[in-house]
Design a protein around this motif. Structure first.
Motif, mmCIF file in Angstrom:
data_model
loop_
_atom_site.group_PDB
_atom_site.id
_atom_site.type_symbol
_atom_site.label_atom_id
_atom_site.label_comp_id
_atom_site.label_asym_id
_atom_site.label_seq_id
_atom_site.Cartn_x
_atom_site.Cartn_y
_atom_site.Cartn_z
ATOM 1 N N VAL A 136 19.050 15.040 -30.511
ATOM 2 C CA VAL A 136 18.567 16.015 -31.489
ATOM 3 C C VAL A 136 18.197 15.370 -32.821
ATOM 4 N N THR A 137 18.259 14.054 -32.890
ATOM 5 C CA THR A 137 17.951 13.374 -34.151
ATOM 6 C C THR A 137 16.451 13.354 -34.425
ATOM 7 N N MET B 198 24.819 2.947 -23.222
ATOM 8 C CA MET B 198 24.999 4.374 -23.438
ATOM 9 C C MET B 198 25.801 4.658 -24.704
ATOM 10 N N PRO B 199 25.352 5.619 -25.510
ATOM 11 C CA PRO B 199 26.052 5.953 -26.745
ATOM 12 C C PRO B 199 27.270 6.840 -26.471
ATOM 13 N N PRO B 200 28.218 6.893 -27.400
ATOM 14 C CA PRO B 200 29.382 7.757 -27.210
ATOM 15 C C PRO B 200 29.062 9.232 -27.432
ATOM 16 N N ASN B 201 27.921 9.505 -28.075
ATOM 17 C CA ASN B 201 27.538 10.884 -28.415
ATOM 18 C C ASN B 201 26.111 11.184 -27.970
ATOM 19 N N GLY C 99 15.998 9.402 -19.737
ATOM 20 C CA GLY C 99 16.589 10.195 -20.801
ATOM 21 C C GLY C 99 17.996 10.659 -20.497
ATOM 22 N N ASP C 100 18.565 10.141 -19.418
ATOM 23 C CA ASP C 100 19.936 10.495 -19.059
ATOM 24 C C ASP C 100 20.877 9.497 -19.714
ATOM 25 N N LEU C 101 21.320 9.815 -20.902
ATOM 26 C CA LEU C 101 22.176 8.905 -21.662
ATOM 27 C C LEU C 101 23.631 8.972 -21.210
ATOM 28 N N ARG C 102 23.908 9.779 -20.190
ATOM 29 C CA ARG C 102 25.263 9.905 -19.669
ATOM 30 C C ARG C 102 25.429 9.163 -18.337
ATOM 31 N N ASP D 200 21.670 18.649 -22.435
ATOM 32 C CA ASP D 200 20.694 17.616 -22.790
ATOM 33 C C ASP D 200 19.276 17.975 -22.344
ATOM 34 N N ALA D 201 19.138 18.520 -21.143
ATOM 35 C CA ALA D 201 17.811 18.851 -20.626
ATOM 36 C C ALA D 201 17.146 19.933 -21.476
ATOM 37 N N SER D 202 17.936 20.891 -21.932
ATOM 38 C CA SER D 202 17.395 21.944 -22.795
ATOM 39 C C SER D 202 16.900 21.347 -24.102
ATOM 40 N N VAL D 203 17.647 20.390 -24.637
ATOM 41 C CA VAL D 203 17.250 19.721 -25.877
ATOM 42 C C VAL D 203 15.967 18.916 -25.656
ATOM 43 N N LEU D 204 15.931 18.134 -24.587
ATOM 44 C CA LEU D 204 14.765 17.307 -24.301
ATOM 45 C C LEU D 204 13.526 18.146 -23.987
ATOM 46 N N SER D 205 13.738 19.338 -23.441
ATOM 47 C CA SER D 205 12.592 20.193 -23.120
ATOM 48 C C SER D 205 11.830 20.585 -24.380
#
Length: 246
Positions: free
Chosen positions: A129-130, A120-123, A71-74, A159-164
Motif C-alpha cells: 500500500v506504499t 520477503m519483508p516482515p510486513n 507479487g506474492d510477498l508471503r 493482498d490481492a485486493s490491494v494489488l487489484s
C-alpha cells in the motif's frame, strides 16, 4: 515444472493458453488494459503456473514486451517455476538497495522479463500500500506492453485486493473439484467490494471427456508414456483449461 514454451506448439495446453490470451486481447480493444493481476481463492489451485504461462503466451506476440512480477510477498513461487534464484528482486528496488537492471531476469530472448520478490519483508501487506509500490507499477507501465502480477489467494489474505487497485483487470483462477462454490463466491465478492475489474475465470484441473480438449497429465508434467492407454484411462487423465465470463 514444465512451462508451455517447452511444449510442442500444437499441444492442446498451448492452444488453451492462446485461447485465454485471445479473450484478454479482445477485452483490451480500448487499449486501457495493461496490468493484469492473477489470483485464486486458496492455495494450490495452479495460480502461479497459469500466471507464468500467460506471460509466456503473450511474449510470443509480435512487438510486445512483457513483464512478469511475483507479487506474492508471503509465499513466492515464480522463481521456482523458472528455476532461478530469489536472492534479489522487487523488494531490493523498493528499498532503494538495487536498480531494476540489477535484479530483473530477461527471458524469452528479451521479450519476457521476470521480477521475483527478493527477500520477503516482515510486513508484506504494508509494503503493497506504499506510494513507492504504486510509483513502481506506474513506472513499469511506461516500459512494458503487458504486466502480469502473481498475487496471493484473495480468499486468504487482503493482498490481492490491494494489488487489484494497481491493476487494470483481474483473472480469477478456480480449481475444479477443489474449491467450495460458496468460498469462491466470497472471494469474488472481496474483489468486487474494492471495484476490481474481473476479466474472467480460468477453470483449472478440469477433467473433460471431450477428446477435442484436454491433455494427458503425463505429457504436461514431463512423464514418459510407457504404454497405450485404454479409452477408460484416457478419460480419467484428461484436463481442460478454459476462460469464461465471471
Amino acid at each position: 515444472m514444465k512451462t508451455i514454451d517447452r511444449l510442442d506448439g500444437k499441444s492442446p495446453i498451448v492452444e488453451a493458453y492462446r485461447s485465454i490470451r485471445t479473450n484478454i486481447e479482445y477485452a483490451n480493444l480500448d487499449k486501457k488494459l495493461k496490468v493484469i493481476l492473477v489470483t485464486s481463492t486458496q492455495q494450490n489451485e495452479g495460480k502461479s503456473t497459469i500466471t507464468a504461462n500467460l506471460a509466456i503466451s503473450f511474449s510470443s506476440l509480435q512487438d510486445k514486451k512483457i513483464l512478469l512480477i511475483d507479487g506474492d510477498l508471503r509465499n513466492p513461487s515464480l522463481h521456482r517455476i523458472f528455476e532461478l534464484s530469489n536472492s534479489k528482486g522487487m523488494m531490493d528496488v523498493l528499498k532503494g538497495d538495487k536498480t531494476l537492471d540489477k535484479v530483473i531476469y530477461h527471458l524469452q530472448k528479451g521479450k519476457l522479463d521476470l521480477l521475483t520478490t527478493g527477500i520477503m519483508p516482515p510486513n508484506p501487506g504494508e509494503v503493497l500500500v506504499t506510494d513507492r509500490m504504486k510509483s513502481f507499477i506506474e513506472q513499469m507501465r511506461e516500459d512494458y506492453d503487458y504486466i502480469f502480477i502473481d498475487s496471493p489467494p484473495v480468499g486468504i489474505v487482503s493482498d490481492a485486493s490491494v494489488l487489484s487497485q494497481l491493476s487494470d483487470g483481474v483473472v480469477f483462477v478456480i480449481s475444479s473439484g477443489e474449491v467450495e462454490m460458496d468460498f469462491a463466491k466470497l472471494a469474488k465478492e472481496k474483489l468486487m467490494n474494492v471495484d476490481a475489474k474481473i476479466l474472467g475465470a480460468v477453470l483449472n484441473k478440469y477433467e473433460s471427456h471431450n477428446s477435442d480438449y484436454g491433455y494427458y497429465y503425463g505429457e504436461y508434467y514431463g512423464q514418459k508414456k510407457k504404454k497405450k492407454l485404454s479409452k477408460k484411462n484416457i478419460f480419467k487423465r484428461k484436463k481442460r483449461l478454459k476462460i469464461k465470463k465471471a
